[in-house]
Design a protein around this motif. Structure first.
Motif, PDB file in Angstrom:
ATOM      1  N   GLN A   1      77.899  54.819  -8.619  1.00 30.93           N
ATOM      2  CA  GLN A   1      77.863  53.437  -9.090  1.00 30.93           C
ATOM      3  C   GLN A   1      76.831  52.613  -8.327  1.00 30.93           C
ATOM      4  O   GLN A   1      76.104  51.823  -8.920  1.00 30.93           O
ATOM      5  CB  GLN A   1      79.239  52.795  -8.967  1.00 30.93           C
TER       6      GLN A   1
ATOM      7  N   GLN B   1      73.441  53.576  -9.590  1.00 30.53           N
ATOM      8  CA  GLN B   1      73.186  52.973 -10.902  1.00 30.53           C
ATOM      9  C   GLN B   1      72.827  51.499 -10.771  1.00 30.53           C
ATOM     10  O   GLN B   1      71.913  51.012 -11.439  1.00 30.53           O
ATOM     11  CB  GLN B   1      74.411  53.120 -11.802  1.00 30.53           C
ATOM     12  N   LEU B   2      73.551  50.794  -9.911  1.00 29.75           N
ATOM     13  CA  LEU B   2      73.302  49.369  -9.735  1.00 29.75           C
ATOM     14  C   LEU B   2      71.935  49.129  -9.099  1.00 29.75           C
ATOM     15  O   LEU B   2      71.181  48.252  -9.540  1.00 29.75           O
ATOM     16  CB  LEU B   2      74.412  48.744  -8.895  1.00 29.75           C
TER      17      LEU B   2
ATOM     18  N   CYS C   1      72.722  44.864 -17.507  1.00 27.30           N
ATOM     19  CA  CYS C   1      72.913  43.680 -16.661  1.00 27.30           C
ATOM     20  C   CYS C   1      74.201  42.955 -17.043  1.00 27.30           C
ATOM     21  O   CYS C   1      74.974  42.533 -16.179  1.00 27.30           O
ATOM     22  CB  CYS C   1      71.723  42.731 -16.782  1.00 27.30           C
TER      23      CYS C   1
ATOM     24  N   TRP D   1      76.860  44.242 -18.508  1.00 22.43           N
ATOM     25  CA  TRP D   1      78.011  45.055 -18.139  1.00 22.43           C
ATOM     26  C   TRP D   1      78.286  44.955 -16.645  1.00 22.43           C
ATOM     27  O   TRP D   1      79.428  44.745 -16.237  1.00 22.43           O
ATOM     28  CB  TRP D   1      77.773  46.523 -18.526  1.00 22.43           C
ATOM     29  N   TRP D   2      77.249  45.098 -15.803  1.00 24.57           N
ATOM     30  CA  TRP D   2      77.447  45.035 -14.356  1.00 24.57           C
ATOM     31  C   TRP D   2      77.882  43.650 -13.909  1.00 24.57           C
ATOM     32  O   TRP D   2      78.686  43.517 -12.976  1.00 24.57           O
ATOM     33  CB  TRP D   2      76.193  45.470 -13.609  1.00 24.57           C
TER      34      TRP D   2
ATOM     35  N   GLU E   1      81.512  43.565 -14.645  1.00 22.31           N
ATOM     36  CA  GLU E   1      82.206  44.507 -13.759  1.00 22.31           C
ATOM     37  C   GLU E   1      82.361  43.923 -12.353  1.00 22.31           C
ATOM     38  O   GLU E   1      83.445  43.967 -11.771  1.00 22.31           O
ATOM     39  CB  GLU E   1      81.423  45.827 -13.699  1.00 22.31           C
TER      40      GLU E   1
END
Length: 115
Positions: free
Chosen positions: A10, A13-14, A74, A76-77, A80
């Protein structure tokens, strides 16, 4: 102080998303914010920094530079991170027997984003 961990995948990915979004950014200020946020991901981040990161990502969805896939990532994160921070705030409040903090995002929790 509450800490939470994202998996190494994660975090990767970020960081990759922030790199892509910075490359697509059309202003120096946007690029600076994205590079700054990327440098903070591996460090202990106070709740306010997590909110800043979520806000920067949310802002990128309205910018003309990033492609649709990057804007969706962007979005989605951003959601989240805001959700993780809300969970941490509620858990901290429950642990110390207080009412959950207001929607301002203030609270004693910190978020640990570690690889």
């Amino acid at each position: 102080m509450n800490t939470m961990r994202l998996s190494g995948e994660q975090v990767t990915q970020l960081v990759e998303l922030l790199t892509v979004a910075a490359a697509a950014a059309t202003s120096d200020e946007d690029r600076y914010q994205l590079h700054y946020c990327r440098s903070q991901v591996h460090q202990l981040m106070p709740g306010v920094e997590v909110l800043v990161l979520a806000g920067v990502l949310a802002d990128m969805t309205d910018r003309p530079g990033p492609d649709l896939a990057t804007r969706n990532a962007c979005r989605w994160w951003s959601a989240e991170l805001a959700g993780l921070l809300s969970v941490a705030s509620a858990a901290t409040a429950a642990a110390i027997g207080l009412q959950p903090p207001s929607s301002t995002g203030r609270g004693p929790q910190r978020l640990r984003l570690a690889a």
